[in-house]
Design a protein around this motif. Structure first.
Motif, PDB file in Angstrom:
ATOM      1  N   VAL A  92     -31.890  -5.247   4.163  1.00 48.80           N
ATOM      2  CA  VAL A  92     -31.920  -4.563   5.457  1.00 48.80           C
ATOM      3  C   VAL A  92     -31.484  -5.493   6.595  1.00 48.80           C
ATOM      4  O   VAL A  92     -30.934  -5.045   7.600  1.00 48.80           O
ATOM      5  N   ILE A  93     -31.704  -6.807   6.438  1.00 51.62           N
ATOM      6  CA  ILE A  93     -31.368  -7.755   7.508  1.00 51.62           C
ATOM      7  C   ILE A  93     -29.889  -7.655   7.882  1.00 51.62           C
ATOM      8  O   ILE A  93     -29.536  -7.514   9.063  1.00 51.62           O
ATOM      9  N   ILE A  94     -29.028  -7.725   6.890  1.00 55.92           N
ATOM     10  CA  ILE A  94     -27.580  -7.646   7.153  1.00 55.92           C
ATOM     11  C   ILE A  94     -27.199  -6.267   7.667  1.00 55.92           C
ATOM     12  O   ILE A  94     -26.375  -6.134   8.587  1.00 55.92           O
ATOM     13  N   ALA A  95     -27.797  -5.224   7.096  1.00 56.55           N
ATOM     14  CA  ALA A  95     -27.469  -3.856   7.520  1.00 56.55           C
ATOM     15  C   ALA A  95     -27.769  -3.662   9.007  1.00 56.55           C
ATOM     16  O   ALA A  95     -26.988  -3.046   9.743  1.00 56.55           O
ATOM     17  N   LEU A  96     -28.884  -4.191   9.467  1.00 59.84           N
ATOM     18  CA  LEU A  96     -29.246  -4.089  10.885  1.00 59.84           C
ATOM     19  C   LEU A  96     -28.285  -4.872  11.774  1.00 59.84           C
ATOM     20  O   LEU A  96     -28.011  -4.473  12.908  1.00 59.84           O
ATOM     21  N   SER A  97     -27.782  -5.982  11.256  1.00 61.85           N
ATOM     22  CA  SER A  97     -26.945  -6.862  12.087  1.00 61.85           C
ATOM     23  C   SER A  97     -25.663  -6.182  12.574  1.00 61.85           C
ATOM     24  O   SER A  97     -25.079  -6.593  13.566  1.00 61.85           O
ATOM     25  N   PHE A  98     -25.226  -5.117  11.892  1.00 61.21           N
ATOM     26  CA  PHE A  98     -24.014  -4.418  12.319  1.00 61.21           C
ATOM     27  C   PHE A  98     -24.211  -3.677  13.638  1.00 61.21           C
ATOM     28  O   PHE A  98     -23.238  -3.238  14.255  1.00 61.21           O
ATOM     29  N   LEU A  99     -25.467  -3.558  14.081  1.00 63.48           N
ATOM     30  CA  LEU A  99     -25.743  -2.880  15.354  1.00 63.48           C
ATOM     31  C   LEU A  99     -26.032  -3.860  16.487  1.00 63.48           C
ATOM     32  O   LEU A  99     -26.450  -3.443  17.565  1.00 63.48           O
ATOM     33  N   LEU A 100     -25.812  -5.139  16.263  1.00 70.98           N
ATOM     34  CA  LEU A 100     -26.056  -6.128  17.321  1.00 70.98           C
ATOM     35  C   LEU A 100     -25.216  -5.847  18.561  1.00 70.98           C
ATOM     36  O   LEU A 100     -25.601  -6.212  19.673  1.00 70.98           O
ATOM     37  N   ASN A 101     -24.066  -5.205  18.373  1.00 74.82           N
ATOM     38  CA  ASN A 101     -23.187  -4.898  19.504  1.00 74.82           C
ATOM     39  C   ASN A 101     -23.182  -3.411  19.853  1.00 74.82           C
ATOM     40  O   ASN A 101     -22.292  -2.952  20.575  1.00 74.82           O
ATOM     41  N   ASP A 102     -24.155  -2.674  19.339  1.00 67.74           N
ATOM     42  CA  ASP A 102     -24.216  -1.240  19.620  1.00 67.74           C
ATOM     43  C   ASP A 102     -24.357  -1.019  21.127  1.00 67.74           C
ATOM     44  O   ASP A 102     -25.090  -1.745  21.810  1.00 67.74           O
TER      45      ASP A 102
END
Length: 341
Positions: free
Chosen positions: A109-119
Protein backbone atom coordinates in the motif's frame (compact mmCIF):
# COMPACT_ATOMS: atom_id res chain seq x y z
CA UNK A 1 -61.58 -0.92 8.29
CA UNK A 2 -58.11 0.56 7.89
CA UNK A 3 -57.31 3.93 9.40
CA UNK A 4 -54.54 6.40 8.48
CA UNK A 5 -52.37 6.89 11.54
CA UNK A 6 -49.16 8.86 12.12
CA UNK A 7 -46.52 6.76 13.84
CA UNK A 8 -45.17 7.99 17.17
CA UNK A 9 -41.70 6.71 16.22
CA UNK A 10 -39.00 8.63 14.37
CA UNK A 11 -38.36 7.54 10.76
CA UNK A 12 -35.38 5.21 10.22
CA UNK A 13 -31.97 6.91 9.98
CA UNK A 14 -31.16 6.39 6.33
CA UNK A 15 -28.10 8.02 4.78
CA UNK A 16 -28.61 8.24 1.00
CA UNK A 17 -24.86 8.66 0.44
CA UNK A 18 -24.01 5.36 2.09
CA UNK A 19 -24.41 1.86 0.72
CA UNK A 20 -26.80 -0.46 2.56
CA UNK A 21 -24.69 -2.81 4.66
CA UNK A 22 -25.51 -6.50 4.33
CA UNK A 23 -26.30 -8.52 7.44
CA UNK A 24 -23.61 -10.34 9.40
CA UNK A 25 -20.72 -12.02 7.60
CA UNK A 26 -21.91 -10.78 4.19
CA UNK A 27 -21.33 -7.10 5.07
CA UNK A 28 -17.71 -6.70 3.99
CA UNK A 29 -17.76 -9.14 1.04
CA UNK A 30 -20.72 -7.24 -0.41
CA UNK A 31 -18.96 -3.89 0.06
CA UNK A 32 -15.81 -5.31 -1.54
CA UNK A 33 -17.88 -6.34 -4.57
CA UNK A 34 -19.35 -2.84 -4.75
CA UNK A 35 -15.88 -1.27 -4.59
CA UNK A 36 -15.19 -3.00 -7.90
CA UNK A 37 -18.46 -1.93 -9.50
CA UNK A 38 -18.41 -0.08 -12.81
CA UNK A 39 -21.14 2.23 -11.48
CA UNK A 40 -19.61 5.35 -9.94
CA UNK A 41 -22.38 5.94 -7.41
CA UNK A 42 -22.08 2.35 -6.17
CA UNK A 43 -18.34 2.76 -5.58
CA UNK A 44 -18.86 6.06 -3.78
CA UNK A 45 -21.56 4.68 -1.48
CA UNK A 46 -19.48 1.59 -0.68
CA UNK A 47 -16.51 3.77 0.31
CA UNK A 48 -18.65 5.95 2.59
CA UNK A 49 -19.99 2.84 4.34
CA UNK A 50 -16.50 1.36 4.61
CA UNK A 51 -15.19 4.52 6.32
CA UNK A 52 -17.57 3.86 9.21
CA UNK A 53 -16.74 0.18 9.52
CA UNK A 54 -12.95 0.62 9.51
CA UNK A 55 -12.99 2.26 12.95
CA UNK A 56 -13.39 -1.27 14.33
CA UNK A 57 -10.14 -3.32 14.19
CA UNK A 58 -12.10 -6.55 13.80
CA UNK A 59 -13.60 -5.25 10.56
CA UNK A 60 -10.14 -4.10 9.45
CA UNK A 61 -8.81 -7.62 9.99
CA UNK A 62 -11.67 -9.13 7.98
CA UNK A 63 -11.38 -6.51 5.22
CA UNK A 64 -7.71 -7.34 4.71
CA UNK A 65 -8.42 -11.07 4.63
CA UNK A 66 -11.09 -10.80 1.90
CA UNK A 67 -8.95 -8.59 -0.35
CA UNK A 68 -10.31 -5.10 0.29
CA UNK A 69 -6.81 -3.61 0.17
CA UNK A 70 -6.38 -4.71 -3.43
CA UNK A 71 -9.72 -3.10 -4.31
CA UNK A 72 -8.74 0.11 -2.52
CA UNK A 73 -5.34 0.24 -4.26
CA UNK A 74 -7.12 0.12 -7.61
CA UNK A 75 -9.48 2.92 -6.54
CA UNK A 76 -6.53 5.21 -5.77
CA UNK A 77 -6.21 5.59 -9.54
CA UNK A 78 -9.91 6.40 -10.05
CA UNK A 79 -10.74 9.49 -12.12
CA UNK A 80 -13.43 10.61 -9.69
CA UNK A 81 -12.27 13.04 -6.99
CA UNK A 82 -14.69 11.78 -4.34
CA UNK A 83 -13.63 8.17 -4.91
CA UNK A 84 -9.95 9.05 -4.40
CA UNK A 85 -10.74 11.18 -1.35
CA UNK A 86 -12.83 8.49 0.35
CA UNK A 87 -10.34 5.76 -0.61
CA UNK A 88 -7.47 7.61 1.07
CA UNK A 89 -9.74 8.26 4.04
CA UNK A 90 -10.50 4.55 4.40
CA UNK A 91 -6.77 3.74 4.24
CA UNK A 92 -5.97 6.48 6.75
CA UNK A 93 -8.52 5.05 9.21
CA UNK A 94 -7.16 1.53 8.67
CA UNK A 95 -3.64 2.82 9.41
CA UNK A 96 -4.73 3.90 12.90
CA UNK A 97 -4.92 0.19 13.82
CA UNK A 98 -1.89 -2.06 14.19
CA UNK A 99 -3.49 -4.75 12.05
CA UNK A 100 -4.06 -2.17 9.32
CA UNK A 101 -0.44 -1.04 9.37
CA UNK A 102 0.73 -4.63 9.11
CA UNK A 103 -1.62 -5.15 6.17
CA UNK A 104 -0.16 -2.10 4.41
CA UNK A 105 3.29 -3.68 4.53
CA UNK A 106 2.07 -7.04 3.27
CA UNK A 107 0.03 -5.66 0.37
CA UNK A 108 2.25 -2.88 -1.04
CA UNK A 109 0.00 0.00 0.00
CA UNK A 110 2.94 2.37 0.66
CA UNK A 111 3.91 2.62 -3.02
CA UNK A 112 0.27 2.68 -4.16
CA UNK A 113 -0.41 5.73 -1.97
CA UNK A 114 2.71 7.51 -3.20
CA UNK A 115 1.14 8.00 -6.66
CA UNK A 116 -1.18 10.58 -5.06
CA UNK A 117 1.59 12.74 -3.58
CA UNK A 118 0.92 15.24 -6.37
CA UNK A 119 -2.87 14.88 -6.43
CA UNK A 120 -4.56 18.25 -6.88
CA UNK A 121 -7.11 17.40 -4.17
CA UNK A 122 -5.70 18.68 -0.86
CA UNK A 123 -7.84 16.27 1.17
CA UNK A 124 -6.37 13.33 -0.75
CA UNK A 125 -2.84 14.41 0.05
CA UNK A 126 -3.69 15.08 3.68
CA UNK A 127 -5.26 11.64 4.10
CA UNK A 128 -2.30 9.83 2.53
CA UNK A 129 0.16 11.72 4.75
CA UNK A 130 -1.95 10.83 7.77
CA UNK A 131 -1.74 7.19 6.71
CA UNK A 132 2.06 7.43 6.39
CA UNK A 133 2.29 9.17 9.77
CA UNK A 134 0.46 6.33 11.53
CA UNK A 135 2.38 3.70 9.59
CA UNK A 136 5.69 5.27 10.67
CA UNK A 137 4.76 4.73 14.33
CA UNK A 138 5.53 1.06 13.74
CA UNK A 139 9.31 0.46 13.34
CA UNK A 140 8.60 -1.90 10.45
CA UNK A 141 6.38 0.77 8.92
CA UNK A 142 9.08 3.43 9.18
CA UNK A 143 11.53 1.04 7.53
CA UNK A 144 8.95 0.29 4.86
CA UNK A 145 8.64 3.98 4.00
CA UNK A 146 12.43 4.34 3.89
CA UNK A 147 12.89 1.19 1.79
CA UNK A 148 10.24 2.41 -0.64
CA UNK A 149 12.51 5.34 -1.50
CA UNK A 150 9.97 7.95 -0.40
CA UNK A 151 12.17 10.06 1.89
CA UNK A 152 13.44 12.42 -0.88
CA UNK A 153 9.84 12.97 -2.01
CA UNK A 154 8.67 13.69 1.53
CA UNK A 155 11.50 16.18 2.05
CA UNK A 156 10.59 17.90 -1.21
CA UNK A 157 6.90 18.01 -0.28
CA UNK A 158 7.79 19.55 3.06
CA UNK A 159 8.91 22.66 1.19
CA UNK A 160 5.79 23.11 -0.92
CA UNK A 161 2.85 21.60 0.96
CA UNK A 162 0.26 23.52 2.94
CA UNK A 163 1.20 24.25 6.53
CA UNK A 164 -1.09 21.74 8.21
CA UNK A 165 0.25 18.99 5.94
CA UNK A 166 3.84 20.03 6.67
CA UNK A 167 3.19 19.16 10.32
CA UNK A 168 2.06 15.66 9.33
CA UNK A 169 5.09 15.14 7.06
CA UNK A 170 7.45 16.12 9.89
CA UNK A 171 5.70 13.61 12.16
CA UNK A 172 6.35 10.95 9.52
CA UNK A 173 9.97 11.88 8.87
CA UNK A 174 11.18 11.81 12.49
CA UNK A 175 10.69 8.05 13.11
CA UNK A 176 11.80 7.24 9.56
CA UNK A 177 15.07 9.12 10.06
CA UNK A 178 15.68 7.21 13.28
CA UNK A 179 15.67 4.06 11.18
CA UNK A 180 17.91 5.45 8.41
CA UNK A 181 18.80 9.07 7.70
CA UNK A 182 20.99 8.39 4.64
CA UNK A 183 18.51 9.40 1.94
CA UNK A 184 17.37 12.46 3.90
CA UNK A 185 20.95 13.68 4.25
CA UNK A 186 21.45 13.28 0.50
CA UNK A 187 18.22 15.19 -0.15
CA UNK A 188 19.23 18.39 1.66
CA UNK A 189 16.85 17.71 4.52
CA UNK A 190 18.96 19.66 7.06
CA UNK A 191 18.63 23.03 5.23
CA UNK A 192 14.90 22.31 4.89
CA UNK A 193 14.53 21.62 8.62
CA UNK A 194 16.56 24.75 9.34
CA UNK A 195 14.03 26.82 7.42
CA UNK A 196 11.16 25.22 9.35
CA UNK A 197 12.82 26.14 12.66
CA UNK A 198 12.08 29.77 11.74
CA UNK A 199 8.37 29.13 11.14
CA UNK A 200 5.77 31.24 12.92
CA UNK A 201 3.90 28.01 13.71
CA UNK A 202 5.14 26.56 17.05
CA UNK A 203 4.07 23.05 16.03
CA UNK A 204 6.27 23.20 12.93
CA UNK A 205 9.21 24.60 14.94
CA UNK A 206 8.85 21.81 17.48
CA UNK A 207 8.49 19.03 14.91
CA UNK A 208 11.39 20.37 12.81
CA UNK A 209 13.62 20.31 15.89
CA UNK A 210 12.45 16.75 16.59
CA UNK A 211 13.37 15.75 13.03
CA UNK A 212 16.80 17.31 13.56
CA UNK A 213 17.27 15.12 16.63
CA UNK A 214 16.69 12.05 14.45
CA UNK A 215 18.86 13.19 11.54
CA UNK A 216 21.70 14.07 13.95
CA UNK A 217 22.09 10.51 15.19
CA UNK A 218 24.64 9.57 12.49
CA UNK A 219 27.94 11.47 12.29
CA UNK A 220 27.12 12.88 8.86
CA UNK A 221 23.95 14.38 10.30
CA UNK A 222 25.88 16.06 13.11
CA UNK A 223 28.33 17.46 10.59
CA UNK A 224 25.58 18.82 8.34
CA UNK A 225 23.83 20.52 11.27
CA UNK A 226 27.09 22.31 12.05
CA UNK A 227 27.97 23.09 8.42
CA UNK A 228 24.52 24.56 7.74
CA UNK A 229 24.79 26.83 10.81
CA UNK A 230 21.70 25.36 12.44
CA UNK A 231 23.18 25.43 15.95
CA UNK A 232 22.73 29.20 16.57
CA UNK A 233 19.05 28.88 15.62
CA UNK A 234 18.63 25.96 18.03
CA UNK A 235 20.20 28.09 20.76
CA UNK A 236 17.69 30.86 20.06
CA UNK A 237 14.85 28.34 20.31
CA UNK A 238 15.89 27.49 23.87
CA UNK A 239 14.06 30.70 24.79
CA UNK A 240 10.94 29.80 22.81
CA UNK A 241 7.66 30.27 24.75
CA UNK A 242 6.62 26.67 23.95
CA UNK A 243 8.00 23.92 26.23
CA UNK A 244 8.01 21.32 23.45
CA UNK A 245 10.08 23.60 21.20
CA UNK A 246 12.57 24.16 24.03
CA UNK A 247 12.79 20.43 24.75
CA UNK A 248 13.37 19.42 21.13
CA UNK A 249 15.84 22.26 20.53
CA UNK A 250 17.84 21.11 23.58
CA UNK A 251 17.64 17.52 22.31
CA UNK A 252 18.95 18.53 18.89
CA UNK A 253 21.81 20.45 20.54
CA UNK A 254 22.59 17.39 22.65
CA UNK A 255 23.22 15.37 19.48
CA UNK A 256 24.85 18.14 17.45
CA UNK A 257 27.39 18.97 20.18
CA UNK A 258 28.87 15.48 20.30
CA UNK A 259 31.45 16.62 17.73
CA UNK A 260 34.16 19.13 18.56
CA UNK A 261 32.91 21.52 15.87
CA UNK A 262 29.40 21.30 17.26
CA UNK A 263 30.59 22.00 20.80
CA UNK A 264 32.44 25.16 19.84
CA UNK A 265 29.64 26.36 17.56
CA UNK A 266 27.27 26.10 20.54
CA UNK A 267 29.75 27.80 22.87
CA UNK A 268 30.22 30.60 20.35
CA UNK A 269 26.41 31.01 20.31
CA UNK A 270 26.43 31.29 24.15
CA UNK A 271 24.33 28.16 24.56
CA UNK A 272 25.28 27.59 28.19
CA UNK A 273 23.30 30.52 29.60
CA UNK A 274 19.88 29.63 28.11
CA UNK A 275 20.43 25.95 28.89
CA UNK A 276 21.09 26.79 32.55
CA UNK A 277 18.03 29.03 32.59
CA UNK A 278 15.96 26.06 31.48
CA UNK A 279 17.20 24.08 34.48
CA UNK A 280 16.23 26.87 36.87
CA UNK A 281 12.77 27.58 35.46
CA UNK A 282 10.95 24.49 36.81
CA UNK A 283 10.86 22.87 33.34
CA UNK A 284 9.10 19.72 32.23
CA UNK A 285 11.01 16.45 32.61
CA UNK A 286 11.81 16.37 28.88
CA UNK A 287 13.18 19.94 28.88
CA UNK A 288 15.24 19.34 32.01
CA UNK A 289 16.68 16.04 30.82
CA UNK A 290 17.66 17.27 27.35
CA UNK A 291 19.12 20.52 28.72
CA UNK A 292 21.19 18.59 31.28
CA UNK A 293 22.56 16.25 28.61
CA UNK A 294 23.33 19.16 26.27
CA UNK A 295 25.26 20.91 29.05
CA UNK A 296 27.17 17.69 29.70
CA UNK A 297 28.26 17.66 26.05
CA UNK A 298 29.46 21.27 26.34
CA UNK A 299 31.31 20.46 29.57
CA UNK A 300 33.53 18.09 27.61
CA UNK A 301 35.21 21.18 26.07
CA UNK A 302 37.68 22.88 28.44
CA UNK A 303 35.98 26.26 27.94
CA UNK A 304 32.57 24.80 28.68
CA UNK A 305 33.83 22.95 31.74
CA UNK A 306 35.30 26.16 33.10
CA UNK A 307 32.06 28.10 32.61
CA UNK A 308 30.01 25.40 34.31
CA UNK A 309 32.16 24.81 37.39
CA UNK A 310 30.38 27.50 39.40
CA UNK A 311 27.02 25.91 38.56
CA UNK A 312 27.74 22.48 40.05
CA UNK A 313 25.27 23.20 42.94
CA UNK A 314 22.48 23.42 40.36
CA UNK A 315 23.28 19.92 39.16
CA UNK A 316 23.50 18.66 42.75
CA UNK A 317 19.93 19.83 43.26
CA UNK A 318 18.92 17.86 40.18
CA UNK A 319 20.37 14.74 41.78
CA UNK A 320 17.40 14.93 44.15
CA UNK A 321 14.88 15.22 41.31
CA UNK A 322 11.93 12.80 41.44
CA UNK A 323 12.80 11.50 37.97
CA UNK A 324 15.53 8.84 37.95
CA UNK A 325 16.71 9.67 34.42
CA UNK A 326 17.34 13.28 35.45
CA UNK A 327 19.15 12.10 38.60
CA UNK A 328 21.51 9.97 36.50
CA UNK A 329 22.03 12.73 33.92
CA UNK A 330 22.89 15.22 36.69
CA UNK A 331 25.35 12.78 38.24
CA UNK A 332 27.12 12.31 34.90
CA UNK A 333 27.17 16.07 34.33
CA UNK A 334 28.86 16.65 37.67
CA UNK A 335 31.51 14.03 36.91
CA UNK A 336 32.29 15.65 33.56
CA UNK A 337 32.39 19.19 34.98
CA UNK A 338 34.61 18.23 37.93
CA UNK A 339 36.94 16.08 35.87
CA UNK A 340 40.53 17.23 36.00
CA UNK A 341 43.13 16.25 33.40
Amino acid sequence: MAHARISMYMPPDIDPTKAAIAYGCRALPKLNEELRSETLLTRQKALVALCDLMHDPEYVYEAINIGCLESLKALLMDDDNLVRIKTTEVLYIMATHNIGRTGFLQHGVIIALSFLLNDFQTVCRENLHQAYKHLAQLPEGARGIVNSGLIPSLVQKLQVEEEHIQEIILDTLAPCLQEDATEALKSQAVPCFKEKLLSGNPQIRSKAARALIAISIPLEGKNQVWENEVIPILVDLLSDPEDEVQANAAGALMHATVTTEGKYAALDADAIKPLLELLCSTPTVKVCLNATKALTMLAEAPEGRMLLQSHVPTFRLLQMHRNEAIQRAAQIAIKVIEWKP
